[in-house]
Design an enzyme around this catalytic site. Sequence first.
Site, PDB file in Angstrom:
ATOM      1  N   HIS A  67       8.155  -0.490  10.757  1.00 51.90           N
ATOM      2  CA  HIS A  67       7.995   0.082   9.939  1.00 51.90           C
ATOM      3  C   HIS A  67       9.242   0.165   9.232  1.00 51.90           C
ATOM      4  O   HIS A  67      10.276  -0.038  10.424  1.00 51.90           O
ATOM      5  CB  HIS A  67       7.048   1.353  10.094  1.00 51.90           C
ATOM      6  CG  HIS A  67       6.305   1.187   9.956  1.00 51.90           C
ATOM      7  ND1 HIS A  67       5.734   3.182  10.083  1.00 51.90           N
ATOM      8  CD2 HIS A  67       5.313   1.227   9.878  1.00 51.90           C
ATOM      9  CE1 HIS A  67       3.929   2.081  10.178  1.00 51.90           C
ATOM     10  NE2 HIS A  67       4.016   1.245  10.149  1.00 51.90           N
ATOM     11  N   GLU A  69      11.554   2.807   9.246  1.00 50.74           N
ATOM     12  CA  GLU A  69      12.797   3.581  10.064  1.00 50.74           C
ATOM     13  C   GLU A  69      13.051   2.896  10.871  1.00 50.74           C
ATOM     14  O   GLU A  69      14.385   2.411  11.396  1.00 50.74           O
ATOM     15  CB  GLU A  69      12.354   4.998  10.582  1.00 50.74           C
ATOM     16  CG  GLU A  69      11.704   5.460   9.103  1.00 50.74           C
ATOM     17  CD  GLU A  69      10.517   5.563   8.308  1.00 50.74           C
ATOM     18  OE1 GLU A  69       9.463   3.961   9.062  1.00 50.74           O
ATOM     19  OE2 GLU A  69       9.374   6.297   7.927  1.00 50.74           O
ATOM     20  N   ALA A 203     -12.911 -23.551 -30.552  1.00 56.12           N
ATOM     21  CA  ALA A 203     -14.025 -23.647 -29.846  1.00 56.12           C
ATOM     22  C   ALA A 203     -14.642 -24.755 -28.765  1.00 56.12           C
ATOM     23  O   ALA A 203     -15.871 -24.027 -27.869  1.00 56.12           O
ATOM     24  CB  ALA A 203     -14.694 -23.961 -31.080  1.00 56.12           C
ATOM     25  N   GLY A 348     -12.843 -13.605 -17.292  1.00 55.94           N
ATOM     26  CA  GLY A 348     -12.809 -14.879 -18.877  1.00 55.94           C
ATOM     27  C   GLY A 348     -13.789 -13.101 -20.111  1.00 55.94           C
ATOM     28  O   GLY A 348     -13.125 -12.737 -19.170  1.00 55.94           O
ATOM     29  N   ALA A 349     -13.725 -13.672 -21.209  1.00 53.96           N
ATOM     30  CA  ALA A 349     -13.384 -12.794 -21.744  1.00 53.96           C
ATOM     31  C   ALA A 349     -15.125 -11.785 -21.611  1.00 53.96           C
ATOM     32  O   ALA A 349     -14.188 -11.033 -22.322  1.00 53.96           O
ATOM     33  CB  ALA A 349     -13.580 -13.122 -23.083  1.00 53.96           C
TER      34      ALA A 349
HETATM   35  C1  AOF Z   1       6.519   5.040   7.896  1.00 51.47           C
HETATM   36  N1  AOF Z   1       6.910   3.731   7.692  1.00 51.47           N
HETATM   37  O1  AOF Z   1       7.681   1.827   6.856  1.00 51.47           O
HETATM   38  C2  AOF Z   1       5.383   2.636   6.827  1.00 51.47           C
HETATM   39  C3  AOF Z   1       4.582   4.021   7.475  1.00 51.47           C
HETATM   40  O2  AOF Z   1      -0.944   1.389  11.595  1.00 51.47           O
HETATM   41  P1  AOF Z   1       0.043   0.811  11.121  1.00 51.47           P
HETATM   42  O3  AOF Z   1       1.019   1.596  12.481  1.00 51.47           O
HETATM   43  O4  AOF Z   1       0.917   0.065  10.747  1.00 51.47           O
HETATM   44  O5  AOF Z   1       1.052   2.371   9.942  1.00 51.47           O
HETATM   45  C4  AOF Z   1       0.320   1.850   8.857  1.00 51.47           C
HETATM   46  C5  AOF Z   1       0.475   3.930   8.169  1.00 51.47           C
HETATM   47  O6  AOF Z   1       1.689   4.245   8.635  1.00 51.47           O
HETATM   48  C6  AOF Z   1       0.394   3.230   7.001  1.00 51.47           C
HETATM   49  O7  AOF Z   1      -1.164   3.771   6.792  1.00 51.47           O
HETATM   50  C7  AOF Z   1       0.912   4.725   6.113  1.00 51.47           C
HETATM   51  O8  AOF Z   1       0.406   5.933   6.597  1.00 51.47           O
HETATM   52  C8  AOF Z   1       1.834   4.586   7.078  1.00 51.47           C
HETATM   53  N2  AOF Z   1       2.930   3.462   6.702  1.00 51.47           N
HETATM   54  N3  AOF Z   1       5.179   4.663   7.471  1.00 51.47           N
HETATM   55  O9  AOF Z   1       6.508   5.862   8.313  1.00 51.47           O
HETATM   56  C9  AOF Z   1       6.607   2.551   7.004  1.00 51.47           C
HETATM   57  N4  AOF Z   1       4.817   1.279   6.152  1.00 51.47           N
HETATM   58 ZN    ZN Z   2       6.054   4.569  10.454  1.00 51.76          ZN
END
Ligand code: AOF
Ligand code: ZN
Length: 414
Positions: A67, A69, A203, A348-349
């Site tokens: 993640h 952090e 067309a 498509g449309a």
């Molecule tokens: C954070 N920092 O950079 C992100 C978060 O299963 P995991 O471990 O991949 O966790 C996914 C969940 O963590 C995601 O659904 C969201 O709630 C949180 N994402 N949290 O602190 C991050 N990507």
């Molecule tokens: Zn996290």
Amino acid sequence: MQTLRNTELDGQQASWPQYMQRAIELAASVFSAAPNPRVGCVIVKENAQAGDTVLGEGWHKGAGLPHAEPDAIADAHRRATEASGDTPATEPRHAQAQSLPAGSTAFVTLEPCCHTGRTGPCSVALIEAGVERVVIASLDPNPKVSGGGIAALEASGIEVFFLQDFEDSARRLNRGFFSRLERQRPFVRCKLAMSLDGRTALANGESKWITSEAARSDVQRLRAECDAIVTGIETVLADDPSMTLRPAEMGLSPQQLECNEHRFSKPPVRVVLDSQARLSDSAKIVLGNGRCLAYRLNGAGESATAPSRYENRFAPSANVSDSRVSLPSVLDSLASLDECNEVLVEAGATLSASFIEAGLVDELIVYIAPKLLGRDGRPLLNISGLDQLSDALNFDVDAVERIGADIKVTLRPR
Ligand code: AOF
Ligand code: ZN
């Protein structure tokens, strides 16, 4: 947690918007981290006298990877090691959780998590690293977190601030993630391309190519941002599109390519709405890299036992008199079974019109090529039954850009 507007920031806090802006930019360096949100983090040692020092920066690159952090904490550790002249650690960046200097502030675009999923809880990583303050720009809607990350930080004496003026941009970064968790359906974008006179083909059906190469490369970026590309069987039978993600056509820098390696390794699932089970195993959309899903009407082709190269899904019809799969149920299942945050409709449309008329499109993107295809050309959308001007479907224009020789208009249904 204290909520602050930018105008309320004083003294040392005056530079907070700059760090949060940077965290948002870092988060946006990946096209998608799905099913996870895109998150960025900047860790700063604030010092009114000597000036601030950015200790580390990080962002989340995809599910299963660190993640934001822990990525920033590891970066801070790496920078500190380099500065001290020690031998850099050999462990991978994400394996480290090291102490930060006292008085550090972490700017994170999303509330730090408090659960153990594919990786450990970020609130714990921040606590263990010794941050003193955490500044966030959005709350995590994931029920496993949803305020729990803030509570965990505060319980260990960390001050938490919410920068309200960044909430819109932080949520926009993850509009698909928020949509899936808050509305149980993906954010839906519908992409169309037309001539100046609103035609998509002659067309006789000839349509290769109305827009320029630059616009088609831009469409590749739209694909990179989504988790599922949805099209109709009529388009597959008529044009045999591959609907694949082709990074080489996106005009990316080497850094962007590297940063999105994880994204590109897991391309969006290609989805064919194929109510009557007409999709063939040899269609290009089936043969491309990654998953291909076909939605059939309950019962259609169910007796066919031959294994196919694509996955079959069954869906109810929109209503008893309709022989096509219900679009809300397709979107529901893409959110619940496949954890799709964002869906791109490239159809498509008729199918595009059905999505729009059902009120299921959150954003419409129209590429306009400066050419005239004449009155016999095919129309952009098959929308019927508009007898009065008051029946018109209305949109607000979000953005207008020049893409090569073409114009790109981004719209939101009103
Ligand atoms: C954070 N920092 O950079 C992100 C978060 O299963 P995991 O471990 O991949 O966790 C996914 C969940 O963590 C995601 O659904 C969201 O709630 C949180 N994402 N949290 O602190 C991050 N990507
Ligand atoms: Zn996290």
